[in-house]
Design an enzyme around this catalytic site. Structure first.
Site, PDB file in Angstrom:
ATOM      1  N   PRO A   2     -15.415 -33.063  -2.475  1.00  0.00           N
ATOM      2  CA  PRO A   2     -15.654 -33.826  -3.708  1.00  0.00           C
ATOM      3  C   PRO A   2     -17.127 -34.211  -3.860  1.00  0.00           C
ATOM      4  O   PRO A   2     -17.756 -34.676  -2.921  1.00  0.00           O
ATOM      5  CB  PRO A   2     -14.781 -35.074  -3.545  1.00  0.00           C
ATOM      6  CG  PRO A   2     -14.281 -35.071  -2.157  1.00  0.00           C
ATOM      7  CD  PRO A   2     -14.535 -33.752  -1.535  1.00  0.00           C
ATOM      8  N   GLU A   3     -17.656 -33.950  -5.047  1.00  0.00           N
ATOM      9  CA  GLU A   3     -19.045 -34.297  -5.355  1.00  0.00           C
ATOM     10  C   GLU A   3     -19.051 -35.521  -6.267  1.00  0.00           C
ATOM     11  O   GLU A   3     -17.999 -35.986  -6.704  1.00  0.00           O
ATOM     12  CB  GLU A   3     -19.724 -33.117  -6.061  1.00  0.00           C
ATOM     13  CG  GLU A   3     -19.814 -31.853  -5.225  1.00  0.00           C
ATOM     14  CD  GLU A   3     -21.051 -31.832  -4.334  1.00  0.00           C
ATOM     15  OE1 GLU A   3     -21.848 -32.787  -4.401  1.00  0.00           O
ATOM     16  OE2 GLU A   3     -21.197 -30.870  -3.584  1.00  0.00           O
ATOM     17  N   HIS A  92       0.035 -36.180   5.801  1.00  0.00           N
ATOM     18  CA  HIS A  92      -1.317 -36.723   6.033  1.00  0.00           C
ATOM     19  C   HIS A  92      -1.648 -37.918   5.142  1.00  0.00           C
ATOM     20  O   HIS A  92      -2.799 -38.146   4.819  1.00  0.00           O
ATOM     21  CB  HIS A  92      -2.388 -35.641   5.861  1.00  0.00           C
ATOM     22  CG  HIS A  92      -2.111 -34.389   6.626  1.00  0.00           C
ATOM     23  ND1 HIS A  92      -2.129 -34.352   8.005  1.00  0.00           N
ATOM     24  CD2 HIS A  92      -1.797 -33.135   6.223  1.00  0.00           C
ATOM     25  CE1 HIS A  92      -1.841 -33.120   8.405  1.00  0.00           C
ATOM     26  NE2 HIS A  92      -1.628 -32.373   7.354  1.00  0.00           N
ATOM     27  N   ARG A 111      -7.980 -33.599   7.092  1.00  0.00           N
ATOM     28  CA  ARG A 111      -9.014 -33.336   8.101  1.00  0.00           C
ATOM     29  C   ARG A 111      -9.624 -34.619   8.661  1.00  0.00           C
ATOM     30  O   ARG A 111     -10.390 -34.577   9.612  1.00  0.00           O
ATOM     31  CB  ARG A 111     -10.091 -32.425   7.512  1.00  0.00           C
ATOM     32  CG  ARG A 111      -9.504 -31.034   7.209  1.00  0.00           C
ATOM     33  CD  ARG A 111     -10.498 -30.145   6.503  1.00  0.00           C
ATOM     34  NE  ARG A 111     -11.625 -29.802   7.377  1.00  0.00           N
ATOM     35  CZ  ARG A 111     -12.661 -29.087   6.979  1.00  0.00           C
ATOM     36  NH1 ARG A 111     -12.731 -28.640   5.744  1.00  0.00           N
ATOM     37  NH2 ARG A 111     -13.646 -28.820   7.814  1.00  0.00           N
TER      38      ARG A 111
END
Ligand SMILES: [Zn+2]
Length: 284
Positions: A2-3, A92, A111
């Site tokens: 994500p930016e 998750h 992650r």
């Protein structure tokens, strides 16, 4: 990954869902992600408290209440999803925040490079995660062009030889101009990404800053609706992808001059440019 535009879109959506609402249940399914989660402090900020602001600094989402701020960073693969409490829990899911109107915000991060932490309202400037961050490119009180010009012409020996592309991607100079948006802004400004940041003129920085602001604003607008719940990032630049002029378009024709887009590697990152309209010699 994500930016800034994706995070900004998420913050806009979260503002609509959270403002004026109270957290009734705050649950964690693990005690650490990238770092240990300060569960006690996070609960002090959120539990039973009403949200009075949702803001962003860099790529951090900041949820404000009367007792402090909770910061959330999505890392590489994190998602901060708004959903109905009845919806099944995704794999998750590390944190679930239940609000008074029955909706939940869930933090999902396979992650585990993300972060959840608490800070005081007066710590935003000094907190270690924020202290070294550069200016916000879309902050109307900042003259982005002047900032970039001044910073690029400072005689810092180690940094003066940097390319303009690497300079733009340095978050201690300006936040949120990642690889995609640096490549796109330089194409729009007709500046070769390998040029030295210190050699660009003030006039070129004025033009470049305009392109950076435009490209980020367009990307935020493209992500504004559909990224509200932040479901489908998966490392892609989302809807804005169709608007990309150079990034990921190696050997495809330039949208301005039809020359073939070239890929190079700068500082270990892929860089895309048009060899004609971003010629290394073009002085603009
Ligand atoms: Zn071209």
């Amino acid at each position: 990954l994500p930016e800034l535009p994706e995070v900004e879109s998420l913050v806009c959506g979260a503002r609509g869902n959270l403002l004026g609402h109270r957290f009734e249940v705050v649950e964690f399914y693990r005690s650490d992600i990238r770092e240990p989660i300060p569960i006690k402090q996070v609960k002090t900020v959120l539990l039973g408290q009403t949200v009075n602001a949702v803001t962003r600094r860099g790529k951090y989402i900041l949820v404000h209440t009367a007792t402090g701020i909770v910061g959330i960073h999505l890392g590489m693969s994190g998602r901060f999803i708004c959903c109905d409490a009845a919806q099944p829990m995704a794999k998750h899911t590390h944190a679930v925040l239940t609000l008074d109107q029955g909706i939940q915000y869930r933090f999902v991060d396979p992650r585990r490079f993300g972060r959840i932490f608490a800070l005081r309202a007066d710590e935003i400037e000094s907190h270690p995660f924020f202290a070294r961050l550069g200016v916000e490119p879309l902050d109307p009180s900042v003259s982005l062009s002047e900032h970039l010009f001044v910073m690029s012409h400072k005689k810092l020996r180690s940094k003066s030889s940097r390319t303009i592309k690497q300079f733009l991607m340095d978050s201690s100079i300006v936040v949120g101009v990642g690889n995609i948006y640096a490549s796109e802004s330089l194409w729009r400004a007709k500046i070769n990404p390998a040029r030295k940041a210190s050699q660009l003129t003030r006039h070129q920085y004025v033009h470049l800053a305009r392109q950076i602001i435009d490209v980020l604003t367009e990307a935020i607008n493209a992500g504004g609706t559909s990224f509200r719940d932040y479901r489908d990032i998966d490392g892609k630049p989302g809807y804005f992808q169709q608007s990309l002029a150079v990034y990921g378009r190696e050997t495809k024709p330039c949208k301005r001059c039809t020359a073939l887009i070239r890929r190079t590697v700068q500082g270990g990152r892929s860089t895309y440019h048009c060899p004609v309209c971003q010629s290394a010699k073009s002085a603009d």
